[in-house]
Write an enzyme that holds these catalytic residues in place. Structure first.
Site, mmCIF file in Angstrom:
data_model
loop_
_atom_site.group_PDB
_atom_site.id
_atom_site.type_symbol
_atom_site.label_atom_id
_atom_site.label_comp_id
_atom_site.label_asym_id
_atom_site.label_seq_id
_atom_site.Cartn_x
_atom_site.Cartn_y
_atom_site.Cartn_z
ATOM 1 N N ARG A 52 -29.572 34.845 -28.669
ATOM 2 C CA ARG A 52 -30.414 36.052 -28.309
ATOM 3 C C ARG A 52 -30.458 37.076 -29.811
ATOM 4 N NH1 ARG A 52 -27.335 40.355 -25.542
ATOM 5 N NH2 ARG A 52 -29.055 41.282 -26.508
ATOM 6 N N ASP A 80 -20.877 45.565 -34.872
ATOM 7 C CA ASP A 80 -21.374 44.144 -34.500
ATOM 8 C C ASP A 80 -20.608 43.161 -35.423
ATOM 9 O OD1 ASP A 80 -23.008 45.565 -32.675
ATOM 10 O OD2 ASP A 80 -24.753 45.585 -33.971
ATOM 11 N N ARG A 121 -23.254 52.171 -20.992
ATOM 12 C CA ARG A 121 -24.180 52.387 -22.274
ATOM 13 C C ARG A 121 -25.029 53.531 -21.706
ATOM 14 N NH1 ARG A 121 -25.591 46.682 -25.066
ATOM 15 N NH2 ARG A 121 -26.336 47.998 -26.795
ATOM 16 N N CYS A 180 -25.760 43.175 -24.059
ATOM 17 C CA CYS A 180 -24.734 42.965 -24.136
ATOM 18 C C CYS A 180 -23.546 43.814 -23.380
ATOM 19 C CB CYS A 180 -24.083 42.787 -25.451
ATOM 20 S SG CYS A 180 -24.601 41.674 -26.405
ATOM 21 N N LYS A 220 -32.529 41.428 -36.404
ATOM 22 C CA LYS A 220 -32.843 41.646 -35.088
ATOM 23 C C LYS A 220 -33.171 43.048 -34.583
ATOM 24 C CE LYS A 220 -29.447 41.911 -31.603
ATOM 25 N NZ LYS A 220 -29.535 42.661 -30.481
ATOM 26 N N ASN A 221 -32.261 43.749 -35.121
ATOM 27 C CA ASN A 221 -32.128 45.146 -34.648
ATOM 28 C C ASN A 221 -33.200 45.997 -35.129
ATOM 29 O OD1 ASN A 221 -30.397 44.437 -32.708
ATOM 30 N ND2 ASN A 221 -28.493 45.592 -33.864
HETATM 31 C C1 EPZ Z 1 -27.292 49.469 -31.016
HETATM 32 O O1 EPZ Z 1 -27.174 49.696 -29.709
HETATM 33 C C2 EPZ Z 1 -27.319 47.924 -31.418
HETATM 34 N N1 EPZ Z 1 -28.308 47.508 -30.662
HETATM 35 C C3 EPZ Z 1 -25.964 47.369 -31.140
HETATM 36 O O2 EPZ Z 1 -25.938 45.902 -31.518
HETATM 37 C C4 EPZ Z 1 -24.939 48.086 -31.823
HETATM 38 O O3 EPZ Z 1 -23.809 47.679 -31.269
HETATM 39 C C5 EPZ Z 1 -25.019 49.367 -31.665
HETATM 40 O O4 EPZ Z 1 -26.254 50.068 -32.175
HETATM 41 C C6 EPZ Z 1 -23.967 50.408 -32.339
HETATM 42 O O5 EPZ Z 1 -24.334 50.088 -33.875
HETATM 43 C C7 EPZ Z 1 -29.738 47.331 -30.859
HETATM 44 O O6 EPZ Z 1 -29.829 47.887 -32.050
HETATM 45 C C8 EPZ Z 1 -30.762 46.809 -30.155
HETATM 46 P P1 EPZ Z 1 -25.745 53.236 -29.691
HETATM 47 P P2 EPZ Z 1 -27.417 50.904 -28.890
HETATM 48 O O7 EPZ Z 1 -26.969 54.018 -28.949
HETATM 49 O O8 EPZ Z 1 -28.500 51.566 -29.645
HETATM 50 C C9 EPZ Z 1 -22.909 56.034 -26.879
HETATM 51 C C10 EPZ Z 1 -25.727 43.624 -31.404
HETATM 52 O O9 EPZ Z 1 -24.821 42.962 -31.121
HETATM 53 N N2 EPZ Z 1 -24.279 56.560 -26.367
HETATM 54 O O10 EPZ Z 1 -25.695 53.868 -31.264
HETATM 55 O O11 EPZ Z 1 -27.150 50.525 -27.531
HETATM 56 C C11 EPZ Z 1 -22.763 54.421 -26.665
HETATM 57 O O12 EPZ Z 1 -22.369 54.738 -25.355
HETATM 58 C C12 EPZ Z 1 -25.957 44.948 -30.467
HETATM 59 O O13 EPZ Z 1 -26.618 43.483 -32.050
HETATM 60 C C13 EPZ Z 1 -24.431 57.595 -25.429
HETATM 61 O O14 EPZ Z 1 -23.368 58.194 -24.866
HETATM 62 O O15 EPZ Z 1 -25.898 51.673 -29.541
HETATM 63 C C14 EPZ Z 1 -21.967 53.971 -27.525
HETATM 64 O O16 EPZ Z 1 -20.935 54.347 -27.336
HETATM 65 C C15 EPZ Z 1 -24.855 45.106 -29.489
HETATM 66 N N3 EPZ Z 1 -25.545 58.085 -25.061
HETATM 67 C C16 EPZ Z 1 -22.597 54.851 -28.909
HETATM 68 O O17 EPZ Z 1 -23.209 55.958 -28.142
HETATM 69 C C17 EPZ Z 1 -26.563 57.593 -25.384
HETATM 70 O O18 EPZ Z 1 -27.662 58.026 -25.038
HETATM 71 C C18 EPZ Z 1 -23.330 54.264 -29.716
HETATM 72 O O19 EPZ Z 1 -24.563 53.548 -29.153
HETATM 73 C C19 EPZ Z 1 -26.742 56.543 -26.194
HETATM 74 C C20 EPZ Z 1 -25.446 56.052 -26.653
#
Ligand code: EPZ
Length: 420
Positions: free
Chosen positions: A399, A307, A122, A117, A22-23
Site C-alpha cells: 500500500r 509512521d 480513527r 491501517c 504516499k501521503n
Molecule cells: C495521517 O493519518 C497519515 N495518513 C498516517 O499515516 C499518520 O500516521 C497520521 O496522519 C499521523 O501522522 C495519511 O496521510 C493518509 P490524523 P490521519 O488525522 O490523517 C485523531 C501511514 O502509515 N483524530 O493526523 O488519519 C486521530 O484519532 C499512515 O502512512 C481525531 O480525534 O491522522 C489520531 O489520534 C498510517 N478526530 C490523531 O487525531 C479527527 O477528526 C491524528 O490523526 C481526526 C483525527
C-alpha cells in the site's frame, strides 16, 4: 496471496533512491478534482493505494492517462458522480479526501466510510467540524458520509486535535469557497505543505502551510492545466535510515529532503550512528556498532513521526540497554511488537507505552505484517535476524512502499517474494 522471505544477517550497503511521498500523493490526486482541467503529476509512487485512488477517481468520471510508472495525466473536466462507493473507499484512509474535494468543486459528496491501517479509533469529528464551519450539512448513515452545502463560505476553523486528515480536508473544501478561511492548530507535516504548493501552483491562494495557522483566500477557479512533482517520501527515507542503523550498514539515501528528517536524524545520532548530509538531496547513514538505547515519544511534525515508530522499535529491540516508546498519536500501534517477540525480542507493550529490553540477536520466524509500517519494520527485523523470516500479509506493505524488496535487494538483503 504473496509473502516475503528473507535470509537474515545482512549488513545493508549501497544506494537507494526514495520515491514520491504516499501521503502527499493521496492528497494531491483528489485535489485535482478542484482543477476542472488537465494536469500532470510526476513522482507519484507506484503503490497500491495510488492504484486504488485512480480506480475511485475513474468511477466518478475522471480520466487518467498513465504516462509512465510515476507520472499521471489527470483530466477532471467531467465529474459525472459525486458518490464514491464503500467497496472502494474502505480500502484505504485517504479516500476521505474525496469529501473535501467534491464538496469544494460540486458542493456535494457521498463517500463510503474510509478504511486504512487499524491503529485504534480513527474518528472524523474534526473533518466534520471543518465542513460544517464552512456551511455544509453533514450526515453519516449506513456506512456513508454525505456532505452538502448550498454555498461554502470562508470562516475560522480551530482544530481541537492536530489532524493531518482534517487539515487537508479543510484545505480542499475551502480553496474555492467565498472569502477567507483560517485553519488554526493545523497539522504541519511535509505533505500538508506539498498539497498547498500544488494548489498554489494551480492558482489557489494558501498561506502559512507548514505552520499551525493556514490562511486560504478563496478563489473563483483554479488554472485549467499544470504540472507538479510530488515531494520525496519522508517516511520511506526514514525507513532506510533506520534499516542502516539496525543492520550496522552504510546506506546512501538519494532524493530526500534532509529538513524533513531532523527528528529521526537526532535520534539516530543519539543511538551512536552517523548521519552525513552529503548535499544534492542525499544523506549517508553509517553504523559500525550496536546501537545504544534511546527513548522516543511520537508527535505531530516536526516531532518524531508515528509512521517510523515500528521501524525504530526494531532498532530498539537489538540496542544496548532498555528503550521506551511513548506513542502519543494512535491507541493501537504496538501490534508489531508481538511479532518481534516471536523473533526473540523482549518487548512489553501496554496501552500507549512499550518497553524494549535490548537483546543480542533476533532469530528468523514466520511473522505477519499487521499494518503498513509494521510490515516495513518486520522486513528490517528479518534482515537483521539469524536464519529465515517469512513476512505474511505483504499487501499492507504494498500500500505504501514502491518496489520494497528490489530496493532492499540492491542494498544486499537476501529477500524474495513468493506466492503462498
Ligand atoms: C495521517 O493519518 C497519515 N495518513 C498516517 O499515516 C499518520 O500516521 C497520521 O496522519 C499521523 O501522522 C495519511 O496521510 C493518509 P490524523 P490521519 O488525522 O490523517 C485523531 C501511514 O502509515 N483524530 O493526523 O488519519 C486521530 O484519532 C499512515 O502512512 C481525531 O480525534 O491522522 C489520531 O489520534 C498510517 N478526530 C490523531 O487525531 C479527527 O477528526 C491524528 O490523526 C481526526 C483525527
Amino acid at each position: 496471496m504473496e509473502k516475503i522471505i528473507i535470509e537474515g544477517k545482512s549488513r545493508l550497503k549501497g544506494e537507494v533512491t526514495i520515491s514520491g511521498a504516499k501521503n502527499a500523493a493521496v492528497a494531491i490526486l483528489p485535489a485535482t478534482i478542484l482543477i476542472n482541467g488537465v494536469c500532470t503529476i510526476e513522482n507519484i509512487p507506484d503503490i497500491s493505494d495510488i492504484k486504488a485512488y485512480c480506480k475511485i477517481l475513474e468511477t466518478i468520471g475522471v480520466k487518467i492517462n498513465k504516462i509512465s510508472k510515476n507520472t499521471l495525466e489527470i483530466d477532471t473536466t467531467k465529474i459525472n458522480s459525486i458518490e464514491a462507493p464503500l467497496d472502494l473507499t474502505s480500502k484505504f484512509r485517504a479516500s476521505y479526501y474525496l469529501a473535501g474535494a467534491l464538496l469544494g468543486r460540486c458542493h456535494h459528496a457521498i463517500i463510503g466510510m474510509p478504511g486504512g491501517c487499524k491503529l485504534g479509533a480513527r474518528p472524523m469529528d474534526q473533518h466534520i467540524k471543518a465542513f460544517e464551519a464552512l456551511g455544509a450539512d453533514v450526515e453519516i448513515e449506513k456506512g456513508k458520509i454525505e456532505v452538502e452545502a448550498r454555498k461554502l463560505k470562508g470562516t475560522s476553523i480551530y482544530l481541537d486535535i492536530v489532524s493531518v486528515g482534517a487539515t487537508i480536508n479543510a484545505m480542499l473544501a475551502s480553496v474555492l469557497a467565498e472569502g477567507t478561511t483560517t485553519i488554526e492548530n493545523a497539522a504541519k507535516e511535509p505533505h500538508i505543505v506539498d498539497l498547498a504548493n500544488f494548489l498554489n501552483k494551480m492558482g489557489a491562494n494558501i498561506m502559512g502551510a507548514g505552520t499551525d495557522r493556514i490562511r486560504i483566500q478563496g478563489v473563483k477557479a483554479l488554472k485549467k492545466e499544470g504540472t507538479y512533482s510530488v515531494v520525496p517520501d519522508q517516511i520511506e527515507a526514514g525507513t532506510f535510515m533506520l534499516a542502516a542503523v539496525a543492520t550496522r550498514g552504510d546506506i546512501t539515501i538519494k532524493n530526500c529532503i534532509t529538513k524533513h528528517l531532523e527528528s529521526i536524524t537526532a535520534k539516530i545520532i543519539e543511538m551512536g550512528a552517523n548521519v552525513e548530509d552529503i548535499g544534492g538531496d542525499t544523506i549517508r547513514v553509517t553504523a559500525n556498532s550496536r546501537p545504544t538505547k534511546v527513548n522516543i515519544k511520537t508527535l505531530p511534525y516536526p516531532g518524531f513521526p508515528t509512521d517510523l515508530q515500528p521501524q525504530m522499535g526494531v532498532v530498539m529491540s537489538i540496542a544496548k540497554g532498555t528503550s521506551v516508546i511513548n506513542e502519543s498519536i494512535w491507541d493501537s500501534r504496538f501490534q508489531y511488537t508481538e511479532e518481534l517477540n516471536r523473533m526473540g525480542a523482549k518487548i512489553m507493550a501496554q496501552g500507549k507505552v512499550a518497553i524494549f529490553e535490548g537483546v543480542d540477536k533476533l532469530v528468523g520466524a514466520p511473522v505477519s505484517a499487521t499494518d503498513l509500517r509494521a510490515g516495513a519494520a518486520l522486513i528490517i527485523a528479518g534482515i537483521v535476524a539469524e536464519g529465515k523470516t517469512e513476512v505474511l500479509n505483504v499487501e499492507h506493505i504494498d500500500r505504501g512502499y514502491e518496489n520494497i524488496e528490489e530496493k532492499f535487494k540492491k542494498l544486499g538483503a537476501k529477500i524474495t517474494r513468493v506466492k503462498e
